[in-house]
Design a protein around this motif. Structure first.
Motif, PDB file in Angstrom:
ATOM      1  N   SER A 132       0.825  -1.221   0.000  1.00  0.00           N
ATOM      2  CA  SER A 132       0.000   0.000   0.000  1.00  0.00           C
ATOM      3  C   SER A 132       0.852   1.260   0.000  1.00  0.00           C
ATOM      4  N   ALA A 133       2.066   1.156   0.563  1.00  0.00           N
ATOM      5  CA  ALA A 133       2.976   2.307   0.620  1.00  0.00           C
ATOM      6  C   ALA A 133       3.848   2.423  -0.629  1.00  0.00           C
ATOM      7  N   GLY A 134       3.664   1.516  -1.603  1.00  0.00           N
ATOM      8  CA  GLY A 134       4.404   1.606  -2.855  1.00  0.00           C
ATOM      9  C   GLY A 134       5.667   0.771  -2.926  1.00  0.00           C
ATOM     10  N   VAL A 135       5.851  -0.140  -1.987  1.00  0.00           N
ATOM     11  CA  VAL A 135       7.038  -0.999  -1.999  1.00  0.00           C
ATOM     12  C   VAL A 135       6.976  -1.934  -3.207  1.00  0.00           C
ATOM     13  N   VAL A 136       8.107  -2.087  -3.893  1.00  0.00           N
ATOM     14  CA  VAL A 136       8.187  -2.983  -5.062  1.00  0.00           C
ATOM     15  C   VAL A 136       8.936  -4.269  -4.747  1.00  0.00           C
ATOM     16  N   GLY A 137       9.721  -4.276  -3.674  1.00  0.00           N
ATOM     17  CA  GLY A 137      10.475  -5.469  -3.309  1.00  0.00           C
ATOM     18  C   GLY A 137      10.662  -5.567  -1.816  1.00  0.00           C
ATOM     19  N   PHE A 138      10.529  -6.779  -1.283  1.00  0.00           N
ATOM     20  CA  PHE A 138      10.682  -7.039   0.147  1.00  0.00           C
ATOM     21  C   PHE A 138      11.823  -8.025   0.354  1.00  0.00           C
TER      22      PHE A 138
END
Length: 279
Positions: A234-240
């Motif tokens: 939801s915060a725009g993260v593309v990779g974890f």
């Protein structure tokens, strides 16, 4: 399990973890810095962290070695010298499979008396595909930690990891800090498990995953991982990314931490080696 290494992913994984741990140390309260002799330094593209009060690898290591640009021998010697001056004797040089220069870096490290220690750490990755229904149902309730609950977060993580109580102020310091989100899982009104997320440049590092012994096996970490991934997307993260100790080859299925992340869509992309002196 076969490594599947994309250099751009590997670089992003190493950078976000490097920045998370640097920020954790920078956030240390002044009295903790004084009592535990915690310190950090940027050494070119590398970061050194040291904590004499917690003499384990997680708090005494070089991060980002050979990431983004090649390291030369002078820079390697500078990093080792800083660690010798500041860190516990058991400190580690952490080397990913894509560290530069690939053909020489490990050779230089071995020439200086360091040796590979154990199986290393499994570095895990998932993209921003939405999470699916939780694989392990739980009755525990995951909540974002508020500023007034910072010490509660630190106490749960300290107790679950079995670390000295003196570390509570350090672990508590990330609550409410920019780029950090801290979570607790509750059994009613009792906090029983912790997890944190550091966000940087559309990447997220997940860590501080710890569950009190009496509450293990009840789905706390699955719920905490799911919550962090959902909020990160939801915060725009593309990779974890996250990490666990690398299980022996073929025994990944028996490692609970490994399985928790695997069920949540993470894949082991490589094992990062720890090199220690005098082992």
């Amino acid at each position: 399990m076969k490594n599947m290494i994309d250099k751009s992913v590997s670089t992003s994984i190493e950078i976000v973890e490097r920045e998370a741990w640097l920020d954790l140390v920078v956030a240390a309260p002044a009295d903790y810095v004084e009592s535990s002799k915690v310190s950090s330094a940027r050494l070119g593209a590398m970061v050194g962290i040291a904590d004499l009060g917690v003499p384990i690898t997680e708090f005494n290591r070089i991060l980002g070695l050979g990431i983004g640009k090649p390291v030369n021998e002078a820079e390697l010697d500078q990093a080792i010298a800083w660690m010798n001056d500041n860190a516990a004797a058991s400190f580690a040089l952490q080397v990913s499979p894509t560290a530069l220069p690939e053909a020489r870096l490990v050779e230089w490290i071995l020439e200086r008396g360091f040796k590979n220690a154990g199986n290393g750490w499994a570095k895990l990755y998932r993209d921003s595909v939405p999470v699916v229904d939780q694989a392990v149902p739980t009755t525990l309730d995951v909540r974002l930690v508020e500023a007034h609950q910072a010490e509660e977060f630190g106490r749960v993580a300290q107790a679950a990891f079995g670390l000295p109580e003196t570390i509570i102020p350090l672990l508590s310091a990330i609550v409410g800090r920019p780029n950090w989100k801290a979570y607790l899982a509750y059994d009613g009104d009792t906090p029983v498990a912790s997890g944190a997320m550091f966000l940087d440049n559309k990447w997220a590092w997940l860590g501080v995953d710890a569950t009190l012994p009496d509450y293990r096996g009840r789905g706390a970490q699955n719920a905490l991982i799911r919550q962090r991934v959902s909020e990160g997307i939801s915060a725009g993260v593309v990779g974890f990314t996250a990490e666990t100790g690398q299980p022996p080859e073929g025994q990944e299925g028996s490692n609970k931490s490994f399985n928790n992340y695997h069920r949540s869509g993470f894949t082991r992309v490589y094992a990062r080696r720890n090199y220690k002196f005098g082992i």
